[in-house]
Design an enzyme around this catalytic site. Structure first.
Site, PDB file in Angstrom:
ATOM      1  N   ILE A  93       0.857  -1.179   0.000  1.00 30.72           N
ATOM      2  CA  ILE A  93       0.000   0.000   0.000  1.00 30.72           C
ATOM      3  C   ILE A  93       0.898   1.235   0.000  1.00 30.72           C
ATOM      4  O   ILE A  93       1.764   1.375   0.870  1.00 30.72           O
ATOM      5  CB  ILE A  93      -0.899   0.022   1.271  1.00 30.72           C
ATOM      6  CG1 ILE A  93      -1.682  -1.286   1.402  1.00 30.72           C
ATOM      7  CG2 ILE A  93      -1.820   1.238   1.255  1.00 30.72           C
ATOM      8  CD1 ILE A  93      -2.599  -1.585   0.260  1.00 30.72           C
ATOM      9  N   LEU A  94       0.693   2.099  -0.982  1.00 28.85           N
ATOM     10  CA  LEU A  94       1.520   3.309  -1.074  1.00 28.85           C
ATOM     11  C   LEU A  94       1.022   4.358  -0.090  1.00 28.85           C
ATOM     12  O   LEU A  94      -0.169   4.460   0.185  1.00 28.85           O
ATOM     13  CB  LEU A  94       1.472   3.854  -2.499  1.00 28.85           C
ATOM     14  CG  LEU A  94       2.103   2.940  -3.555  1.00 28.85           C
ATOM     15  CD1 LEU A  94       1.679   3.365  -4.956  1.00 28.85           C
ATOM     16  CD2 LEU A  94       3.624   2.941  -3.420  1.00 28.85           C
ATOM     17  N   THR A 107      -3.374  -1.644 -11.450  1.00 28.90           N
ATOM     18  CA  THR A 107      -4.228  -2.642 -12.087  1.00 28.90           C
ATOM     19  C   THR A 107      -4.598  -3.694 -11.056  1.00 28.90           C
ATOM     20  O   THR A 107      -3.757  -4.142 -10.276  1.00 28.90           O
ATOM     21  CB  THR A 107      -3.551  -3.251 -13.337  1.00 28.90           C
ATOM     22  OG1 THR A 107      -4.380  -4.299 -13.803  1.00 28.90           O
ATOM     23  CG2 THR A 107      -2.164  -3.783 -13.058  1.00 28.90           C
ATOM     24  N   HIS A 108      -5.885  -4.060 -11.054  1.00 27.19           N
ATOM     25  CA  HIS A 108      -6.401  -4.976 -10.022  1.00 27.19           C
ATOM     26  C   HIS A 108      -7.196  -6.097 -10.703  1.00 27.19           C
ATOM     27  O   HIS A 108      -8.035  -5.816 -11.567  1.00 27.19           O
ATOM     28  CB  HIS A 108      -7.301  -4.186  -9.060  1.00 27.19           C
ATOM     29  CG  HIS A 108      -7.837  -5.037  -7.961  1.00 27.19           C
ATOM     30  ND1 HIS A 108      -7.067  -5.433  -6.882  1.00 27.19           N
ATOM     31  CD2 HIS A 108      -9.056  -5.607  -7.778  1.00 27.19           C
ATOM     32  CE1 HIS A 108      -7.794  -6.189  -6.085  1.00 27.19           C
ATOM     33  NE2 HIS A 108      -9.003  -6.320  -6.600  1.00 27.19           N
ATOM     34  N   ALA A 141      -5.680   6.822  -0.980  1.00 26.17           N
ATOM     35  CA  ALA A 141      -5.087   6.313   0.260  1.00 26.17           C
ATOM     36  C   ALA A 141      -5.667   4.966   0.701  1.00 26.17           C
ATOM     37  O   ALA A 141      -5.091   4.286   1.545  1.00 26.17           O
ATOM     38  CB  ALA A 141      -5.276   7.348   1.369  1.00 26.17           C
ATOM     39  N   ASP A 144      -7.412  -0.270  -2.925  1.00 27.91           N
ATOM     40  CA  ASP A 144      -8.154  -0.484  -4.177  1.00 27.91           C
ATOM     41  C   ASP A 144      -9.464   0.318  -4.216  1.00 27.91           C
ATOM     42  O   ASP A 144     -10.479  -0.161  -4.744  1.00 27.91           O
ATOM     43  CB  ASP A 144      -8.430  -1.989  -4.393  1.00 27.91           C
ATOM     44  CG  ASP A 144      -7.141  -2.792  -4.449  1.00 27.91           C
ATOM     45  OD1 ASP A 144      -6.154  -2.292  -5.019  1.00 27.91           O
ATOM     46  OD2 ASP A 144      -7.108  -3.917  -3.905  1.00 27.91           O
TER      47      ASP A 144
HETATM   48  C1  GRF Z   1      -1.886  -8.880 -11.658  1.00 29.57           C
HETATM   49  O1  GRF Z   1      -3.025  -9.686 -11.819  1.00 29.57           O
HETATM   50  C2  GRF Z   1      -2.156  -7.707 -10.761  1.00 29.57           C
HETATM   51  O2  GRF Z   1      -3.407  -7.135 -10.952  1.00 29.57           O
HETATM   52  C3  GRF Z   1      -2.098  -8.380  -9.416  1.00 29.57           C
HETATM   53  O3  GRF Z   1      -0.971  -9.221  -9.502  1.00 29.57           O
HETATM   54  C4  GRF Z   1      -0.804  -9.613 -10.870  1.00 29.57           C
HETATM   55  C5  GRF Z   1       0.578  -9.208 -11.279  1.00 29.57           C
HETATM   56  O4  GRF Z   1       1.001  -9.910 -12.385  1.00 29.57           O
HETATM   57  N1  GRF Z   1      -2.042  -7.431  -8.347  1.00 29.57           N
HETATM   58  P1  GRF Z   1       2.400  -9.611 -13.100  1.00 29.57           P
HETATM   59  O5  GRF Z   1       3.462  -9.517 -12.000  1.00 29.57           O
HETATM   60  O6  GRF Z   1       2.263  -8.323 -13.848  1.00 29.57           O
HETATM   61  O7  GRF Z   1       2.633 -10.779 -13.993  1.00 29.57           O
END
Ligand code: GRF
Length: 213
Positions: A93-94, A107-108, A141, A144
């Site tokens: 967590i940043l 990206t999640h 903060a 996600d």
């Molecule tokens: C991705 O699915 C990201 O959303 C999640 O971990 C994975 C990372 O994959 N937090 P990579 O390291 O980019 O292959």
């Protein structure tokens, strides 16, 4: 002029690789100027090294407090003067030192606000949803909780386990991340409340990329 990206990773770095590959074309509009990690010995760092991109590692355990770690990470990021920081599988967590200095995109692997946190794919399977997916969002903060930029759905199959579902999500996620980062770089963005739009033209009251959330 190309946007400068610092990409943060904690693992295999396939999302980073997608950005590196896209950025090889000048028309992408963004260049990966450095890759940072919270741990050594990961494939994400090796990918950066193979692409001749500078790397740095800032470990939480090497700092007395979380705030000191966040400040040290911000100091390393600052060396590369990024326009945008991309958290691509960065499992920390940043804090405010980073978040107040640059816009950060994450990206999640789920359709937020469903299944935030570190076990999104496992949690989606355990819940029994038939559709999940991925979300590219601005980081705030919370965990996600930042404004959503783009999402894409992925169907859950009867035979899926965490590994197969995550791999299918990641195939979509890499494409979506590249698409979003490229558009942010080329077109700019602005936000009205939680609603993020591409383009530099903002209405009164909108947050612009210069005063990022
Ligand atoms: C991705 O699915 C990201 O959303 C999640 O971990 C994975 C990372 O994959 N937090 P990579 O390291 O980019 O292959």
């Amino acid at each position: 002029m190309s946007s400068r990206l610092v990409v943060l990773v904690s693992g295999s770095g396939t999302n980073l690789q997608a950005l590196l590959d896209a950025a090889a074309d000048d028309a992408f509009g963004a260049a990966v100027v450095a890759v940072g990690a919270d741990r050594d010995g990961i494939e994400g760092l090796a990918r950066a090294e193979r692409a001749a991109v500078p790397t740095f590692v800032v470990r939480v355990g090497d700092h007395a407090t979380r705030a000191a770690w966040d400040a040290a990470l911000a100091a390393r990021i600052a060396e590369y003067k990024p326009d945008l920081v991309v958290s691509a599988g960065f499992m920390k967590i940043l804090g405010p030192s980073v978040l107040d200095a640059w816009p950060v995109v994450n990206t999640h692997p789920a359709l937020l606000p469903a299944f935030p946190g570190a076990h999104a794919v496992r949690d989606a399977l355990a819940y029994g949803v038939r559709v999940t997916g991925c979300t590219v969002h601005l980081v705030d903060a919370g965990v996600d909780t930042g404004p959503v930029i783009a999402q894409e759905a992925v169907a859950v199959r009867d035979e899926d386990d965490e590994g197969t579902l995550h791999e299918r999500i990641k195939t979509v996620e890499r494409r979506l991340l590249v698409e979003v980062v490229g558009r942010l770089a080329r077109e700019g963005w602005h936000a009205h409340g939680r609603r993020v739009r591409f383009g530099r033209v903002a209405q009164p009251g909108d947050t612009t990329q210069e005063e990022h959330p």
